[in-house]
Motif scaffolding. Structure first.
Motif, PDB file in Angstrom:
ATOM      1  N   ASP A   1      91.642 -11.352  70.437  1.00  0.00           N
ATOM      2  CA  ASP A   1      92.095 -11.862  69.198  1.00  0.00           C
ATOM      3  C   ASP A   1      91.351 -12.746  68.635  1.00  0.00           C
ATOM      4  OD1 ASP A   1      93.427 -12.708  66.875  1.00  0.00           O
ATOM      5  OD2 ASP A   1      95.535 -12.051  67.765  1.00  0.00           O
ATOM      6  N   LEU A   2      90.304 -12.751  67.631  1.00  0.00           N
ATOM      7  CA  LEU A   2      89.592 -13.704  67.477  1.00  0.00           C
ATOM      8  C   LEU A   2      90.296 -14.691  66.534  1.00  0.00           C
ATOM      9  CD1 LEU A   2      86.475 -14.147  67.923  1.00  0.00           C
ATOM     10  CD2 LEU A   2      85.897 -12.901  65.732  1.00  0.00           C
ATOM     11  N   VAL A   3      91.233 -14.234  65.647  1.00  0.00           N
ATOM     12  CA  VAL A   3      91.834 -15.332  64.880  1.00  0.00           C
ATOM     13  C   VAL A   3      92.828 -16.250  65.567  1.00  0.00           C
ATOM     14  CG1 VAL A   3      93.819 -15.331  63.160  1.00  0.00           C
ATOM     15  CG2 VAL A   3      91.928 -13.505  62.997  1.00  0.00           C
ATOM     16  N   LYS A   4      93.572 -15.532  66.807  1.00  0.00           N
ATOM     17  CA  LYS A   4      94.361 -16.376  67.518  1.00  0.00           C
ATOM     18  C   LYS A   4      93.429 -17.352  68.436  1.00  0.00           C
ATOM     19  CE  LYS A   4      97.865 -15.802  71.045  1.00  0.00           C
ATOM     20  NZ  LYS A   4      98.609 -15.110  72.071  1.00  0.00           N
ATOM     21  N   ALA A   5      92.168 -16.960  68.660  1.00  0.00           N
ATOM     22  CA  ALA A   5      91.086 -17.672  69.423  1.00  0.00           C
ATOM     23  C   ALA A   5      90.673 -18.961  68.747  1.00  0.00           C
ATOM     24  CB  ALA A   5      89.980 -16.884  69.971  1.00  0.00           C
ATOM     25  N   GLU A   6      90.455 -18.536  67.448  1.00  0.00           N
ATOM     26  CA  GLU A   6      90.043 -19.935  66.558  1.00  0.00           C
ATOM     27  C   GLU A   6      91.068 -20.919  66.322  1.00  0.00           C
ATOM     28  OE1 GLU A   6      88.527 -20.586  62.270  1.00  0.00           O
ATOM     29  OE2 GLU A   6      88.226 -18.746  62.833  1.00  0.00           O
ATOM     30  N   GLN A   7      92.279 -20.372  66.179  1.00  0.00           N
ATOM     31  CA  GLN A   7      93.575 -21.199  66.143  1.00  0.00           C
ATOM     32  C   GLN A   7      93.743 -22.168  67.094  1.00  0.00           C
ATOM     33  OE1 GLN A   7      96.663 -18.402  65.315  1.00  0.00           O
ATOM     34  NE2 GLN A   7      96.215 -18.421  63.094  1.00  0.00           N
ATOM     35  N   PHE A   8      93.616 -21.609  68.210  1.00  0.00           N
ATOM     36  CA  PHE A   8      93.779 -22.249  69.529  1.00  0.00           C
ATOM     37  C   PHE A   8      92.510 -23.308  69.856  1.00  0.00           C
ATOM     38  CE2 PHE A   8      92.608 -22.898  74.199  1.00  0.00           C
ATOM     39  CZ  PHE A   8      93.604 -23.373  74.683  1.00  0.00           C
ATOM     40  N   TYR A   9      91.338 -22.736  69.872  1.00  0.00           N
ATOM     41  CA  TYR A   9      90.279 -23.436  70.185  1.00  0.00           C
ATOM     42  C   TYR A   9      89.953 -24.598  69.021  1.00  0.00           C
ATOM     43  CZ  TYR A   9      89.177 -21.291  74.523  1.00  0.00           C
ATOM     44  OH  TYR A   9      89.511 -20.813  75.688  1.00  0.00           O
ATOM     45  N   VAL A  10      90.160 -24.426  67.951  1.00  0.00           N
ATOM     46  CA  VAL A  10      90.139 -25.674  66.787  1.00  0.00           C
ATOM     47  C   VAL A  10      91.181 -26.612  66.904  1.00  0.00           C
ATOM     48  CG1 VAL A  10      89.806 -25.829  64.385  1.00  0.00           C
ATOM     49  CG2 VAL A  10      88.298 -23.952  65.614  1.00  0.00           C
ATOM     50  N   ASN A  11      92.479 -25.989  66.584  1.00  0.00           N
ATOM     51  CA  ASN A  11      93.633 -26.831  66.421  1.00  0.00           C
ATOM     52  C   ASN A  11      93.992 -27.463  67.747  1.00  0.00           C
ATOM     53  OD1 ASN A  11      93.470 -25.977  63.716  1.00  0.00           O
ATOM     54  ND2 ASN A  11      94.773 -23.970  64.022  1.00  0.00           N
ATOM     55  N   ILE A  12      93.934 -26.958  68.774  1.00  0.00           N
ATOM     56  CA  ILE A  12      94.757 -27.483  69.834  1.00  0.00           C
ATOM     57  C   ILE A  12      93.517 -28.157  70.728  1.00  0.00           C
ATOM     58  CG2 ILE A  12      96.245 -26.871  71.947  1.00  0.00           C
ATOM     59  CD1 ILE A  12      97.285 -24.634  70.264  1.00  0.00           C
ATOM     60  N   TRP A  13      92.545 -27.288  71.008  1.00  0.00           N
ATOM     61  CA  TRP A  13      91.380 -27.614  72.088  1.00  0.00           C
ATOM     62  C   TRP A  13      90.592 -28.574  71.460  1.00  0.00           C
ATOM     63  CZ3 TRP A  13      91.980 -27.308  77.162  1.00  0.00           C
ATOM     64  CH2 TRP A  13      90.906 -27.765  77.725  1.00  0.00           C
ATOM     65  N   HIS A  14      90.479 -28.548  69.979  1.00  0.00           N
ATOM     66  CA  HIS A  14      89.665 -29.532  69.281  1.00  0.00           C
ATOM     67  C   HIS A  14      88.263 -29.374  69.332  1.00  0.00           C
ATOM     68  CE1 HIS A  14      92.739 -33.082  68.623  1.00  0.00           C
ATOM     69  NE2 HIS A  14      93.181 -31.873  67.991  1.00  0.00           N
ATOM     70  N   LEU A  15      87.836 -28.233  69.148  1.00  0.00           N
ATOM     71  CA  LEU A  15      86.295 -27.817  68.785  1.00  0.00           C
ATOM     72  C   LEU A  15      86.319 -27.647  67.224  1.00  0.00           C
ATOM     73  CD1 LEU A  15      85.312 -25.526  71.822  1.00  0.00           C
ATOM     74  CD2 LEU A  15      85.092 -27.665  71.546  1.00  0.00           C
ATOM     75  N   GLU A  16      84.974 -27.387  66.805  1.00  0.00           N
ATOM     76  CA  GLU A  16      85.006 -27.025  65.401  1.00  0.00           C
ATOM     77  C   GLU A  16      84.004 -25.802  65.259  1.00  0.00           C
ATOM     78  OE1 GLU A  16      82.369 -29.403  61.896  1.00  0.00           O
ATOM     79  OE2 GLU A  16      82.773 -30.515  63.727  1.00  0.00           O
ATOM     80  N   VAL A  17      84.187 -25.010  64.111  1.00  0.00           N
ATOM     81  CA  VAL A  17      83.622 -24.021  63.777  1.00  0.00           C
ATOM     82  C   VAL A  17      82.322 -24.407  63.386  1.00  0.00           C
ATOM     83  CG1 VAL A  17      83.476 -21.812  62.500  1.00  0.00           C
ATOM     84  CG2 VAL A  17      85.584 -22.488  63.432  1.00  0.00           C
ATOM     85  N   ALA A  18      81.174 -23.850  64.274  1.00  0.00           N
ATOM     86  CA  ALA A  18      79.715 -23.948  63.633  1.00  0.00           C
ATOM     87  C   ALA A  18      79.232 -22.959  63.103  1.00  0.00           C
ATOM     88  CB  ALA A  18      78.807 -24.446  65.010  1.00  0.00           C
ATOM     89  N   HIS A  19      79.547 -21.615  63.295  1.00  0.00           N
ATOM     90  CA  HIS A  19      79.107 -20.462  62.624  1.00  0.00           C
ATOM     91  C   HIS A  19      80.081 -19.432  62.778  1.00  0.00           C
ATOM     92  CE1 HIS A  19      74.890 -22.293  62.889  1.00  0.00           C
ATOM     93  NE2 HIS A  19      75.097 -22.338  64.173  1.00  0.00           N
ATOM     94  N   ARG A  20      80.205 -18.691  61.674  1.00  0.00           N
ATOM     95  CA  ARG A  20      80.921 -17.468  61.652  1.00  0.00           C
ATOM     96  C   ARG A  20      80.398 -16.232  61.239  1.00  0.00           C
ATOM     97  NH1 ARG A  20      86.385 -17.877  61.102  1.00  0.00           N
ATOM     98  NH2 ARG A  20      85.889 -20.283  60.128  1.00  0.00           N
TER      99      ARG A  20
END
Length: 299
Positions: A18-37
């Motif tokens: 689940d890419l949406v769930k992965a983004e929510q986790f790794y951005v909001n909780i794990w504290h990475l930033e989206v570089a490209h989409r």
């Protein structure tokens, strides 16, 4: 103690359900930033200079490793690696050439080891201007641990194909060095070839501990830690992400050079009931051990 060809670990690419769930986790909780989409992928960066640390692709219900990406010291090193891989018993998946499908670009070669693990080695890929270390934000990847049912064969391949050296070996792991970090790849000594875990370097102990609290608040308890490892001397907190992938916050990784003397299993034995240098960490539990056996390289 350096590889003549490899300077470090750039990123890991994963298939996730689940890419949406992965983004929510790794951005909001794990504290990475989206570089490209892209339509079916996101690329996540930390505060350091690497274009991205994780490449996450929409995949099947079971997470998979697509590849582990290493950074070459030079363009010439890509050719040397290509030649060495085949001598070491591996194969070339994609020969040296431009990486037009990867947003970081550069030139690279993709190889397969004798047991099916996929590695990409890149040079000249895009880099960001590193930010000053920010508390609670990962800087870069420091290591990936890959299980092996044939540790001696895997160790030999990494040594011969990539120019790594053995830093230390315990009863459960072989720690492989390419530059100043004590280990960049480690090999879990076990009966399978799964991904053991991916380690994210944090700025300091405070960030490792605060990250543990943040993950706990979000429903992802610490699976092992806090503690300080023996080989590598690094601080650790281990977690399981929403898809069953084991990830680690770490800091204070030992920096070594050619004067470092590798040690063996007899040198790395804790007293009874101790699982880290400090003696405060509980042993890793069944959920963590099971997760470290579930995620395999995509065929």
């Amino acid at each position: 103690m350096t590889s003549p060809w490899i300077e470090g670990l750039r990123s890991v690419a994963l298939n996730v359900p689940d890419l949406v769930k992965a983004e929510q986790f790794y951005v909001n909780i794990w504290h990475l930033e989206v570089a490209h989409r892209k339509e079916n992928a996101i690329y996540l960066r930390g505060s350091g200079g690497d274009d991205h640390l994780l490449a996450l692709y929409a995949g099947s219900e079971v997470p998979q490793v697509r590849q582990v990406t290493l950074r070459a010291r030079s363009a010439e090193a890509l050719v040397k690696v290509s030649e060495a891989v085949e001598r070491a018993g591996g194969s070339i998946v994609t020969p040296v050439g431009p990486l037009t499908k990867n947003p970081a670009g550069g030139t690279g070669v993709t190889v397969r080891d004798p047991h099916g693990r996929i590695f990409q080695v890149v040079h000249g890929d895009a880099r960001h201007e590193p930010q000053p270390p920010v508390k609670d934000i990962p800087i870069r990847l420091t290591h990936a641990v890959l299980n092996s049912h044939a540790v001696d064969e895997t160790q030999a391949f990494i040594e011969q194909a990539f120019g790594f050296r053995l830093a230390d070996r315990t009863g459960i792991m072989a720690f492989m060095n390419c530059d100043r970090d004590h280990h960049t790849i480690a090999i879990g000594i076990t009966d399978n070839d799964a991904l053991n875990h991916i380690a994210f370097l944090m700025p300091d102990m405070e960030s490792v501990m605060r990250g543990g609290g943040r993950m706990k608040d979000a429903g992802f308890p610490i699976q092992w830690g806090p503690g300080r490892h023996g080989p590598g001397n690094n601080l650790f907190n281990y977690f399981i992400d929403p898809f069953g992938i084991v990830i680690e916050y770490t800091a204070d990784v030992e920096q070594i050079d050619d004067s470092y003397v590798p040690r063996g299993p007899s040198d790395w034995k804790w007293p009874e009931g101790r699982y880290d240098q400090w003696g405060i960490s509980q042993p890793p539990g069944a959920p963590l051990k099971e997760a470290q056996r579930r995620v395999f390289f995509a065929s």
